[in-house]
Write an enzyme that holds these catalytic residues in place. Structure first.
Site, PDB file in Angstrom:
ATOM      1  N   ARG A  15       0.842  -1.200   0.000  1.00  0.00           N
ATOM      2  CA  ARG A  15       0.000   0.000   0.000  1.00  0.00           C
ATOM      3  C   ARG A  15       0.876   1.249   0.000  1.00  0.00           C
ATOM      4  O   ARG A  15       2.068   1.200   0.258  1.00  0.00           O
ATOM      5  CB  ARG A  15      -0.893   0.028   1.261  1.00  0.00           C
ATOM      6  CG  ARG A  15      -2.025  -0.947   1.237  1.00  0.00           C
ATOM      7  CD  ARG A  15      -2.737  -1.024   2.585  1.00  0.00           C
ATOM      8  NE  ARG A  15      -1.934  -1.695   3.606  1.00  0.00           N
ATOM      9  CZ  ARG A  15      -2.310  -1.897   4.865  1.00  0.00           C
ATOM     10  NH1 ARG A  15      -3.472  -1.443   5.276  1.00  0.00           N
ATOM     11  NH2 ARG A  15      -1.533  -2.532   5.710  1.00  0.00           N
TER      12      ARG A  15
ATOM     13  N   LYS B 234       1.796   2.027   7.346  1.00  0.00           N
ATOM     14  CA  LYS B 234       2.126   1.250   8.549  1.00  0.00           C
ATOM     15  C   LYS B 234       3.052   2.025   9.472  1.00  0.00           C
ATOM     16  O   LYS B 234       3.656   3.028   9.086  1.00  0.00           O
ATOM     17  CB  LYS B 234       2.817  -0.062   8.149  1.00  0.00           C
ATOM     18  CG  LYS B 234       1.888  -1.056   7.479  1.00  0.00           C
ATOM     19  CD  LYS B 234       0.636  -1.374   8.292  1.00  0.00           C
ATOM     20  CE  LYS B 234       0.873  -2.268   9.492  1.00  0.00           C
ATOM     21  NZ  LYS B 234      -0.400  -2.612  10.181  1.00  0.00           N
TER      22      LYS B 234
ATOM     23  N   TYR C 166      -1.022   4.415  10.621  1.00  0.00           N
ATOM     24  CA  TYR C 166      -1.326   3.426  11.662  1.00  0.00           C
ATOM     25  C   TYR C 166      -0.106   3.341  12.558  1.00  0.00           C
ATOM     26  O   TYR C 166       1.031   3.237  12.057  1.00  0.00           O
ATOM     27  CB  TYR C 166      -1.585   2.040  11.060  1.00  0.00           C
ATOM     28  CG  TYR C 166      -2.925   1.930  10.369  1.00  0.00           C
ATOM     29  CD1 TYR C 166      -4.106   2.136  11.069  1.00  0.00           C
ATOM     30  CD2 TYR C 166      -3.010   1.615   9.024  1.00  0.00           C
ATOM     31  CE1 TYR C 166      -5.340   2.046  10.435  1.00  0.00           C
ATOM     32  CE2 TYR C 166      -4.239   1.525   8.384  1.00  0.00           C
ATOM     33  CZ  TYR C 166      -5.399   1.743   9.098  1.00  0.00           C
ATOM     34  OH  TYR C 166      -6.609   1.662   8.477  1.00  0.00           O
TER      35      TYR C 166
ATOM     36  N   HIS D  36      -0.355   1.664  16.177  1.00  0.00           N
ATOM     37  CA  HIS D  36      -0.455   0.467  17.031  1.00  0.00           C
ATOM     38  C   HIS D  36       0.642   0.465  18.091  1.00  0.00           C
ATOM     39  O   HIS D  36       1.453  -0.464  18.183  1.00  0.00           O
ATOM     40  CB  HIS D  36      -0.364  -0.804  16.182  1.00  0.00           C
ATOM     41  CG  HIS D  36      -1.416  -0.906  15.115  1.00  0.00           C
ATOM     42  ND1 HIS D  36      -2.755  -1.059  15.400  1.00  0.00           N
ATOM     43  CD2 HIS D  36      -1.332  -0.882  13.767  1.00  0.00           C
ATOM     44  CE1 HIS D  36      -3.447  -1.113  14.275  1.00  0.00           C
ATOM     45  NE2 HIS D  36      -2.606  -0.987  13.272  1.00  0.00           N
TER      46      HIS D  36
ATOM     47  N   GLU E  53      -5.710   4.496  13.775  1.00  0.00           N
ATOM     48  CA  GLU E  53      -6.628   3.541  14.412  1.00  0.00           C
ATOM     49  C   GLU E  53      -7.297   4.066  15.677  1.00  0.00           C
ATOM     50  O   GLU E  53      -8.198   3.416  16.197  1.00  0.00           O
ATOM     51  CB  GLU E  53      -5.897   2.214  14.710  1.00  0.00           C
ATOM     52  CG  GLU E  53      -4.902   2.219  15.867  1.00  0.00           C
ATOM     53  CD  GLU E  53      -3.508   2.744  15.478  1.00  0.00           C
ATOM     54  OE1 GLU E  53      -3.335   3.222  14.333  1.00  0.00           O
ATOM     55  OE2 GLU E  53      -2.609   2.678  16.340  1.00  0.00           O
TER      56      GLU E  53
ATOM     57  N   ASP F 237      -2.215  -6.992  15.378  1.00  0.00           N
ATOM     58  CA  ASP F 237      -1.604  -5.650  15.337  1.00  0.00           C
ATOM     59  C   ASP F 237      -1.711  -4.941  16.677  1.00  0.00           C
ATOM     60  O   ASP F 237      -0.985  -3.990  16.941  1.00  0.00           O
ATOM     61  CB  ASP F 237      -2.203  -4.794  14.198  1.00  0.00           C
ATOM     62  CG  ASP F 237      -3.700  -4.649  14.290  1.00  0.00           C
ATOM     63  OD1 ASP F 237      -4.330  -5.292  15.147  1.00  0.00           O
ATOM     64  OD2 ASP F 237      -4.266  -3.870  13.500  1.00  0.00           O
TER      65      ASP F 237
HETATM   66  N1  NAI Z   1      -3.987  -7.794  11.006  1.00  0.00           N
HETATM   67  C1  NAI Z   1      -4.383  -6.834  10.180  1.00  0.00           C
HETATM   68  O1  NAI Z   1      -3.875  -6.672   9.071  1.00  0.00           O
HETATM   69  C2  NAI Z   1      -5.493  -5.945  10.568  1.00  0.00           C
HETATM   70  C3  NAI Z   1      -5.903  -5.924  11.863  1.00  0.00           C
HETATM   71  N2  NAI Z   1      -6.994  -5.183  12.257  1.00  0.00           N
HETATM   72  C4  NAI Z   1      -7.317  -5.279  13.669  1.00  0.00           C
HETATM   73  O2  NAI Z   1      -8.464  -6.082  13.905  1.00  0.00           O
HETATM   74  C5  NAI Z   1      -8.946  -5.786  15.215  1.00  0.00           C
HETATM   75  C6  NAI Z   1     -10.465  -5.602  15.186  1.00  0.00           C
HETATM   76  O3  NAI Z   1     -10.767  -4.401  14.502  1.00  0.00           O
HETATM   77  P1  NAI Z   1     -12.264  -3.903  14.247  1.00  0.00           P
HETATM   78  O4  NAI Z   1     -13.148  -5.032  13.924  1.00  0.00           O
HETATM   79  O5  NAI Z   1     -12.178  -2.758  13.327  1.00  0.00           O
HETATM   80  O6  NAI Z   1     -12.662  -3.352  15.681  1.00  0.00           O
HETATM   81  P2  NAI Z   1     -14.141  -2.996  16.162  1.00  0.00           P
HETATM   82  O7  NAI Z   1     -13.970  -1.986  17.253  1.00  0.00           O
HETATM   83  O8  NAI Z   1     -15.021  -2.697  15.021  1.00  0.00           O
HETATM   84  O9  NAI Z   1     -14.640  -4.377  16.790  1.00  0.00           O
HETATM   85  C7  NAI Z   1     -14.080  -4.934  17.928  1.00  0.00           C
HETATM   86  C8  NAI Z   1     -15.117  -5.776  18.604  1.00  0.00           C
HETATM   87  O10 NAI Z   1     -14.465  -6.463  19.680  1.00  0.00           O
HETATM   88  C9  NAI Z   1     -15.420  -6.579  20.698  1.00  0.00           C
HETATM   89  N3  NAI Z   1     -14.760  -6.931  21.946  1.00  0.00           N
HETATM   90  C10 NAI Z   1     -13.969  -6.153  22.734  1.00  0.00           C
HETATM   91  N4  NAI Z   1     -13.597  -6.859  23.821  1.00  0.00           N
HETATM   92  C11 NAI Z   1     -14.142  -8.097  23.697  1.00  0.00           C
HETATM   93  C12 NAI Z   1     -14.134  -9.264  24.502  1.00  0.00           C
HETATM   94  N5  NAI Z   1     -13.497  -9.297  25.675  1.00  0.00           N
HETATM   95  N6  NAI Z   1     -14.805 -10.361  24.053  1.00  0.00           N
HETATM   96  C13 NAI Z   1     -15.463 -10.331  22.861  1.00  0.00           C
HETATM   97  N7  NAI Z   1     -15.531  -9.244  22.093  1.00  0.00           N
HETATM   98  C14 NAI Z   1     -14.876  -8.139  22.492  1.00  0.00           C
HETATM   99  C15 NAI Z   1     -16.096  -5.210  20.706  1.00  0.00           C
HETATM  100  O11 NAI Z   1     -17.339  -5.252  21.397  1.00  0.00           O
HETATM  101  C16 NAI Z   1     -16.252  -4.951  19.226  1.00  0.00           C
HETATM  102  O12 NAI Z   1     -17.502  -5.393  18.729  1.00  0.00           O
HETATM  103  C17 NAI Z   1      -8.163  -4.532  15.653  1.00  0.00           C
HETATM  104  O13 NAI Z   1      -7.072  -4.906  16.467  1.00  0.00           O
HETATM  105  C18 NAI Z   1      -7.674  -3.973  14.344  1.00  0.00           C
HETATM  106  O14 NAI Z   1      -6.556  -3.125  14.496  1.00  0.00           O
HETATM  107  C19 NAI Z   1      -7.704  -4.422  11.370  1.00  0.00           C
HETATM  108  C20 NAI Z   1      -7.317  -4.383  10.054  1.00  0.00           C
HETATM  109  C21 NAI Z   1      -6.142  -5.086   9.558  1.00  0.00           C
HETATM  110  C1  PYR Z   2      -5.143  -1.691  10.445  1.00  0.00           C
HETATM  111  C2  PYR Z   2      -3.801  -2.059  10.024  1.00  0.00           C
HETATM  112  O1  PYR Z   2      -2.922  -2.138  10.839  1.00  0.00           O
HETATM  113  C3  PYR Z   2      -3.528  -2.339   8.643  1.00  0.00           C
HETATM  114  O2  PYR Z   2      -4.387  -2.118   7.790  1.00  0.00           O
HETATM  115  O3  PYR Z   2      -2.408  -2.787   8.344  1.00  0.00           O
END
Ligand code: NAI
Ligand code: PYR
Length: 381
Positions: free
Chosen positions: A15, A75, A94, A96, A118, A270
Site C-alpha cells: 500500500r 504502517k 497506523y 499500534h 486507528e 496488530d
Molecule cells: N492484522 C491486520 O492486518 C489488521 C488488523 N486489524 C485489527 O483487527 C482488530 C479488530 O478491529 P475492528 O473489527 O475494526 O474493531 P471494532 O472496534 O469494530 O470491533 C471490535 C469488537 O471487539 C469486541 N470486543 C472487545 N472486547 C471483547 C471481549 N473481551 N470479548 C469479545 N468481544 C470483544 C467489541 O465489542 C467490538 O464489537 C483490531 O485490532 C484492528 O486493528 C484491522 C485491520 C487489519
Molecule cells: C489496520 C492495520 O494495521 C492495517 O491495515 O495494516
C-alpha cells in the site's frame, strides 16, 4: 505545509499513503507533496501519475523525511526509519503503539507528534480510519483460513462449506465489530457454520438481526469461548479495545483442545493478538507457524496483500483528515475536530493516549494539558 509520503518497507506492504487524486487535492489547497520514488508501484501507481497530479518525487526515504512537515504513510515506521524523524514532525499513519515500546520511545525522544489512524474516533464510537482496512482484513481472514484448512497447506482437509451429506466447517469469530462482521459475511457466503462471540449484547442483537438464522451468537465469557473454540475448524480473532493491547481471550489450554490441523487467524495481532499462542507477528512471506498442532496466521498488515483495493479504500478516508491537518495546522485541526484529537497518541515527548500509556507502563499526559481540546476528550457519547 509539505506533506511527505515514503515508500512502505514492511514485508510485502504494497500500500501507499496517498493516491494521485489525494496529491491533486492537497496541491490545489496550496500544499506541497513530496513522494519517495517508486512508492506507489505496489498499488499500480506510477511516479509519472503522481508528478502529473502535482507531486515532486524524491530519490530516497531520507529526503522525504528531511523535507516534510507531515509524514503520511500506511504502517508504523520500522527501526530503520527511527533516525529519520525530525523534532516536531507530524506523523500520520497506523501506529499500534501498545505492543511497540521501541517505536514509542523513538517518537518520544524525537518529540514527534504521532496521530494514529486507528484511534481517530467519532462521538458515536466508530473508528473511521480503521474501518476500511478492517473490512478488507475481515473478508481476507476467511479466504486465508479456508486456504490453510486445505491439506496441502497443512490443514485438516476441511472444505468450509461442506457438501451435501457432509457438514460444513465450524468458524468461530471472536469480536463482532467491523472485522468480525466482514468475516461473517464471507464465511456465511461460503456456507460455513458460523458463530460470533462478542462482549456487547447490543452488537450481538444487531448481528442477529442482519444475519438472521445464518449465524449463531454467543456472549463473550471464558466458558463460551472455551466450548466454541474446542469445536472450531477456524477461529478468527477480531476483538479491539481502541489503543489498548488486545485481551488474551483464547488461552493456550483452549488451543491445545483444538483438533490438529485447525486454523487460527488472529487479525487482532496488530494490537498484540487475542490468542495466547499467537505470540509472534508473522509476515506475508512466512505467514504461519504451527503450535499444538494448530496453524496460526498472525500477519499484522493483511490488507497490504490486496494493495490496490486497500490503498484506495484507505486514502478515501485519510485524505480529509490530512487536508485538515495541512490547512489548519495541528492545534486548530484538533480543536475543531474531536475525532482527530483522539488520534493524537504522542506529542512533545509525552504519551497522550491513556490506553497506550497503560499498556507500556509510561506516564500519561492528557492532551488537554498540551492543547486546546475538551477535558473530557475521550468521553464517547
Ligand atoms: N492484522 C491486520 O492486518 C489488521 C488488523 N486489524 C485489527 O483487527 C482488530 C479488530 O478491529 P475492528 O473489527 O475494526 O474493531 P471494532 O472496534 O469494530 O470491533 C471490535 C469488537 O471487539 C469486541 N470486543 C472487545 N472486547 C471483547 C471481549 N473481551 N470479548 C469479545 N468481544 C470483544 C467489541 O465489542 C467490538 O464489537 C483490531 O485490532 C484492528 O486493528 C484491522 C485491520 C487489519
Ligand atoms: C489496520 C492495520 O494495521 C492495517 O491495515 O495494516
Amino acid at each position: 505545509m509539505i506533506v511527505g509520503v515514503p515508500r512502505e518497507i514492511k514485508d510485502n506492504e504494497n500500500r501507499v499513503g496517498i493516491t494521485p487524486s489525494g496529491v491533486e487535492t492537497l496541491v490545489k489547497a496550496g500544499h506541497q507533496v513530496v513522494i519517495e520514488a517508486g512508492a506507489g508501484l505496489g498499488s499500480g501507481i506510477t511516479d509519472e501519475e503522481y508528478v502529473a497530479a502535482g507531486a515532486r518525487m524524491l530519490p530516497t526515504k531520507a529526503d522525504v523525511y528531511e523535507q516534510a512537515d507531515m509524514i503520511m504513510k500506511v504502517k508504523e515506521p520500522l527501526p530503520e526509519e527511527y533516525d529519520l524523524f525530525k523534532e516536531g514532525q507530524l506523523l500520520f499513519t497506523y501506529l499500534h503503539l501498545a505492543p511497540e515500546p521501541e517505536l514509542t520511545r523513538a517518537l518520544l525522544a524525537k518529540k514527534v507528534t504521532g496521530i494514529a489512524y486507528e484511534t481517530i474516533q467519532t462521538n458515536r464510537g466508530t473508528l473511521p480510519l480503521l474501518m476500511p482496512m478492517s473490512e478488507v482484513a475481515g473478508r481476507m481472514s476467511v479466504q486465508v483460513g479456508a486456504q490453510f484448512l486445505e491439506k496441502p497447506y497443512g490443514g485438516r482437509g476441511v472444505l468450509l462449506g461442506g457438501v451435501p451429506g457432509v457438514p460444513p466447517a465450524k468458524v468461530v469469530i471472536i469480536g463482532g465489530g467491523t472485522v468480525g462482521t466482514n468475516a461473517a459475511k464471507i464465511a456465511v457466503g461460503m456456507g460455513a457454520d458460523v458463530t460470533i462471540i462478542d462482549k456487547n449484547a447490543e452488537r450481538l442483537r444487531y448481528l442477529d438481526d442482519i444475519f438472521g438464522s445464518r449465524i449463531k451468537t454467543l456472549i463473550s465469557t471464558s466458558y463460551n469461548i472455551k466450548e466454541a473454540v474446542k469445536e472450531a475448524d477456524l477461529v478468527i480473532g477480531a476483538v479491539l479495545i481502541p489503543g489498548a493491547r488486545a485481551p488474551k481471550l483464547v488461552t493456550e489450554e483452549m488451543v491445545k483442545a483444538m483438533q490438529p490441523g485447525s486454523v487460527i487467524v488472529d487479525v487482532a495481532i496488530d494490537q498484540g493478538g487475542c490468542v495466547e499462542t499467537a505470540d509472534r507477528v508473522t509476515t506475508h512471506s512466512n505467514p504461519i507457524y504451527i503450535k499444538h498442532g494448530v496453524i496460526h496466521y498472525a500477519v499484522a498488515n493483511m490488507p497490504g496483500a490486496v494493495a490496490r483495493t486497500s490503498t484506495y479504500a484507505l486514502t478515501n478516508v485519510t485524505l480529509p483528515y490530512a487536508l485538515e491537518l495541512a490547512s489548519k495546522g495541528l492545534a486548530q485541526a484538533v480543536k475543531d475536530d474531536i475525532a482527530l484529537a483522539r488520534g493524537v497518541n504522542v506529542m512533545d515527548g509525552k504519551v497522550t493516549y491513556k490506553a497506550v500509556a497503560e499498556a507500556l507502563n509510561l506516564e500519561y499526559t492528557p492532551l488537554h494539558e498540551l492543547m486546546d481540546v475538551p477535558v473530557d476528550l475521550m468521553r464517547i457519547a
